[in-house]
Enzyme design. Structure first.
Site, mmCIF file in Angstrom:
data_model
loop_
_atom_site.group_PDB
_atom_site.id
_atom_site.type_symbol
_atom_site.label_atom_id
_atom_site.label_comp_id
_atom_site.label_asym_id
_atom_site.label_seq_id
_atom_site.Cartn_x
_atom_site.Cartn_y
_atom_site.Cartn_z
ATOM 1 N N HIS A 1 0.821 -1.218 0.000
ATOM 2 C CA HIS A 1 0.000 0.000 0.000
ATOM 3 C C HIS A 1 0.847 1.257 0.000
ATOM 4 O O HIS A 1 0.401 2.309 -0.428
ATOM 5 C CB HIS A 1 -1.033 -0.064 1.123
ATOM 6 C CG HIS A 1 -2.093 -1.066 0.809
ATOM 7 N ND1 HIS A 1 -2.026 -2.358 1.251
ATOM 8 C CD2 HIS A 1 -3.165 -0.990 -0.017
ATOM 9 C CE1 HIS A 1 -3.047 -3.029 0.745
ATOM 10 N NE2 HIS A 1 -3.748 -2.227 -0.030
ATOM 11 N N ARG B 1 -15.331 0.603 -1.529
ATOM 12 C CA ARG B 1 -14.915 -0.677 -0.956
ATOM 13 C C ARG B 1 -14.953 -0.483 0.556
ATOM 14 O O ARG B 1 -14.343 0.450 1.079
ATOM 15 C CB ARG B 1 -13.514 -0.997 -1.464
ATOM 16 C CG ARG B 1 -13.022 -2.415 -1.229
ATOM 17 C CD ARG B 1 -12.215 -2.624 0.013
ATOM 18 N NE ARG B 1 -10.984 -1.887 0.073
ATOM 19 C CZ ARG B 1 -9.823 -2.296 -0.467
ATOM 20 N NH1 ARG B 1 -9.734 -3.396 -1.124
ATOM 21 N NH2 ARG B 1 -8.736 -1.553 -0.306
ATOM 22 N N GLU C 1 -10.450 -11.939 -4.359
ATOM 23 C CA GLU C 1 -9.016 -11.821 -4.082
ATOM 24 C C GLU C 1 -8.491 -12.986 -3.255
ATOM 25 O O GLU C 1 -7.349 -13.006 -2.839
ATOM 26 C CB GLU C 1 -8.688 -10.469 -3.430
ATOM 27 C CG GLU C 1 -9.660 -9.962 -2.423
ATOM 28 C CD GLU C 1 -9.385 -8.536 -1.964
ATOM 29 O OE1 GLU C 1 -8.435 -7.886 -2.419
ATOM 30 O OE2 GLU C 1 -10.152 -8.067 -1.106
ATOM 31 N N ASP D 1 -4.075 -9.043 -3.970
ATOM 32 C CA ASP D 1 -4.212 -10.104 -2.982
ATOM 33 C C ASP D 1 -4.387 -11.466 -3.641
ATOM 34 O O ASP D 1 -3.898 -12.470 -3.125
ATOM 35 C CB ASP D 1 -5.400 -9.815 -2.051
ATOM 36 C CG ASP D 1 -5.001 -8.834 -0.957
ATOM 37 O OD1 ASP D 1 -3.875 -8.956 -0.435
ATOM 38 O OD2 ASP D 1 -5.794 -7.942 -0.633
ATOM 39 N N ARG E 1 2.950 -10.048 -0.303
ATOM 40 C CA ARG E 1 3.124 -9.008 -1.330
ATOM 41 C C ARG E 1 4.080 -7.905 -0.903
ATOM 42 O O ARG E 1 4.480 -7.078 -1.711
ATOM 43 C CB ARG E 1 1.754 -8.430 -1.755
ATOM 44 C CG ARG E 1 1.031 -7.681 -0.674
ATOM 45 C CD ARG E 1 -0.448 -7.478 -1.025
ATOM 46 N NE ARG E 1 -0.773 -6.128 -1.403
ATOM 47 C CZ ARG E 1 -2.008 -5.646 -1.497
ATOM 48 N NH1 ARG E 1 -3.044 -6.426 -1.279
ATOM 49 N NH2 ARG E 1 -2.228 -4.403 -1.839
ATOM 50 N N CYS F 1 -9.435 -4.427 -10.284
ATOM 51 C CA CYS F 1 -9.018 -3.194 -9.605
ATOM 52 C C CYS F 1 -7.669 -3.346 -8.915
ATOM 53 O O CYS F 1 -7.229 -2.451 -8.200
ATOM 54 C CB CYS F 1 -10.082 -2.719 -8.621
ATOM 55 S SG CYS F 1 -10.315 -3.856 -7.270
#
Ligand code: PEP
Ligand code: MG
Length: 584
Positions: A191, A334, A433, A457, A467, A504
């Site tokens: 992120h 979301r 995901e 994900d 990740r 997305c």
């Protein structure tokens, strides 16, 4: 001059001086004291204990408000350690008898504690070592009176070097002053990287040891396109990079000329291109880059940089602004995807061994129903003013969707009773995901209005690869045949049930993947605003029929190397301007 290779997290080139951001870096003062100073040293130590205890009590209170499960209350154990009379007695002894200053006395005693615990062959106790380190660091910070350095206060343009930046640190960066950053940790889909792209700050992450090799005042080149950091470049390299920076900026300018055109293939197949946002300002950026909607509003960022929870009214105001600004397009909210690497504010780290597999996203929301309901009501109300939609992160099975749909119906009744406007026929989507959701996407499709594939994900969980972990980033492979097969299955399942499919995750913005998604007939691609013009360019340069052919071809390949080579060749044949992009 030295060169370091990491992962290009946000495109672009910056050149400038370094500022090292290391919140925990301080030297533990170690000196002998005069007998007359013993009382004041003891006082200082006791004050740091009570300050630390107060801090922990505040954090504990916040934590227990959101996390009702008392078993997760690790603060209790930390407070017990602080209150241990033996700890206090030992440190005071060190100060009084060995005439040590408070910091070195504490260091001595805690090191002994930790050493003793480490030597015991007991799994539970050895796990508590990390807790002791944590407590020890907290008391020490209060003793040394080291405040956490805040990034936004930096005055002149610099490149930040840090072991790690949290997504909230990154979101708080001042774009005028921070012209680039590089970190030891992190991956392309962390992120921190996602926020860097939103802010359009060139960044390289996952460099592993960059912090050890750089000094304050060094001059750096950050090459976010290639994932390179160059330290103290010579004149020749500096000149090359100034030219490369110009070329990149010119190419970006070229792309901007087509950004408001629709993404329609040469043989007239339309793909909707939307933007992902994390911060409020993101909406303007999506609009100015030609996005046709917000395909993913990561609402959790509204919760991370504050010490209390946002109210329904506050959320409603932000959501309503988004819905109104993006008209005539839509916004997909979301719901709160807290946990994993998204922590901050009320949400502190839990003592789970595997937080990414743990108590996060809808798992957390379904247990903390007050927080969830407040958010859902704000979304339902704001969506009334335009095209708001709602989707759920980390869905693992249809049962969760059914539970949430029931909850939404109850909330609509509540809002009706309260006399508030809300969107009655709001579209509901599931993020795909987790492999279990992907493999049951036919069942999920029967119960939602759309699917949105969260490839960040999905790749992490399918490949069993963190990740954010640079040590295993080579295994984070979105072109692995397993991923291509899963993507194909999800899209087929959804379309069989007449449900639209979006992507997305960050993969939506990769040229080679965009080709696959066109071939798969994905309905919408949503990405960081900065990537929108480039993806539009790709779609406008290819034929759907060719993309479909290449998809069928790569579905049969056994290795990701073959998949990538084939897609890379296709991209270069159709869009020669992308020659600067490598196949990896
Ligand atoms: C994803 O997982 O692909 C996604 C879009 O969600 P996030 O990156 O916020 O986890
Ligand atoms: Mg996700």
């Amino acid at each position: 001059m030295e060169k370091f290779k990491g992962v290009g997290a946000s495109p672009g080139i910056s050149i400038g001086p370094v500022h090292i951001f290391d919140e925990e870096k301080y030297i533990i003062p170690d000196y002998g004291i005069d007998p007359k100073d013993i009382p004041s040293e003891v006082k200082r130590f006791k004050e740091s204990l009570s300050k630390t205890k107060n801090e922990l009590l505040i954090l504990q209170k916040k934590f227990l408000k959101t996390v009702k499960d008392k078993k997760l209350d690790f603060f209790k154990m930390h407070i017990l350690v602080l209150e241990d009379p033996y700890l206090e007695q030992k440190v005071v002894e060190q100060i009084a008898e060995n005439r040590k200053n408070a910091e070195s006395a504490l260091f001595e005693v805690m090191s002994q504690y930790i050493e003793n615990l480490e030597s015991i062959q007991d799994e539970y106790l050895s796990e508590r070592v990390a807790d002791l380190y944590d407590i020890s660091k907290r008391i020490m910070r209060n003793l040394v009176k080291k405040r956490r350095q805040t990034l936004p206060r930096i005055e002149k343009p610099v490149i930040i070097i840090s072991k790690e930046l949290t997504p909230t640190d990154t979101a708080g960066l001042n774009r005028d002053k921070i012209i680039g950053f590089a970190t030891d940790l992190g991956g392309r889909t962390s992120h921190t990287a996602i926020v860097a792209r939103a802010l359009e700050i060139p960044a390289v992450v996952g460099l592993q040891h960059i912090t050890r090799n750089i000094n304050e005042g060094d001059i750096l080149i950050i090459d976010g396109n290639e994932g390179l950091v160059i330290v103290n470049p010579d004149e020749k390299v500096l000149k090359e990079y100034r030219t490369a920076k110009g070329v990149f900026e010119k190419f970006s300018e070229e792309l901007r000329k087509i950004q408001y055109l629709q993404a329609i293939t040469v043989d007239k197949k339309y793909v909707k291109i939307a933007g992902n946002i994390e911060i409020r300002e993101g909406i303007d950026s999506v609009i100015s880059h030609g996005g046709e909607g917000i395909g993913l509003f990561r609402t959790e960022f509204l919760y991370l940089d504050r010490s209390d929870l946002p109210t329904e009214k506050e959320l409603y105001d932000v959501f309503k602004e988004a819905v109104q600004k993006i008209k005539p397009f839509d916004v997909i909210f979301r719901t709160l995807d807290i946990g994993g690497d998204k922590l901050g504010g009320q949400f502190t780290a839990t003592d789970e061994i595997n937080p990414f597999l743990g108590y996060r996203a809808i798992r957390f929301c379904l247990e903390n129903i007050d927080i969830f309901e407040t958010q859902l009501k704000a979304i339902l109300r704001a969506s009334y003013y335009g095209e708001g939609k709602i989707m759920f992160p980390m869905v693992s099975s249809v049962d969760e969707i059914l539970r949430i749909k029931d909850l939404i119906e109850q909330l609509k009744l509540q809002l009706k009773k309260e006399g508030k406007n809300y969107k009655e026929n709001i579209s509901i989507g599931a993020m795909i995901e987790i492999p279990s959701a992907a493999l049951t996407s036919d069942i999920i499709s029967r119960n939602v209005d759309f699917l949105s594939i969260g490839t960040n994900d999905l790749v992490q969980y399918t490949m069993a690869v963190d990740r954010n972990n640079p040590k295993i980033s080579y295994l984070y492979d979105p072109y692995h045949p397993a991923i291509i097969r899963l993507l194909n299955e999800i899209v087929q399942n959804a379309h069989r049930h007449h449900v639209k499919v979006h992507v997305c995750g960050e993969l939506a913005a990769e040229p080679m993947a965009a080709v696959l998604f066109i071939g798969l007939k994905v309905d919408e691609l949503s990405m960081s605003a900065i990537a929108i013009p480039e993806v539009k360019k790709i779609i406008r340069s290819v034929k759907y029929a060719d993309c479909h052919d290449i998809l069928n071809k790569v579905l049969k390949f056994e290795t990701s190397q073959k998949v990538k080579a084939s897609l890379h060749k296709f991209v270069l044949e159709n869009i020669p301007e992308f020659a600067y992009k490598s196949a990896d």
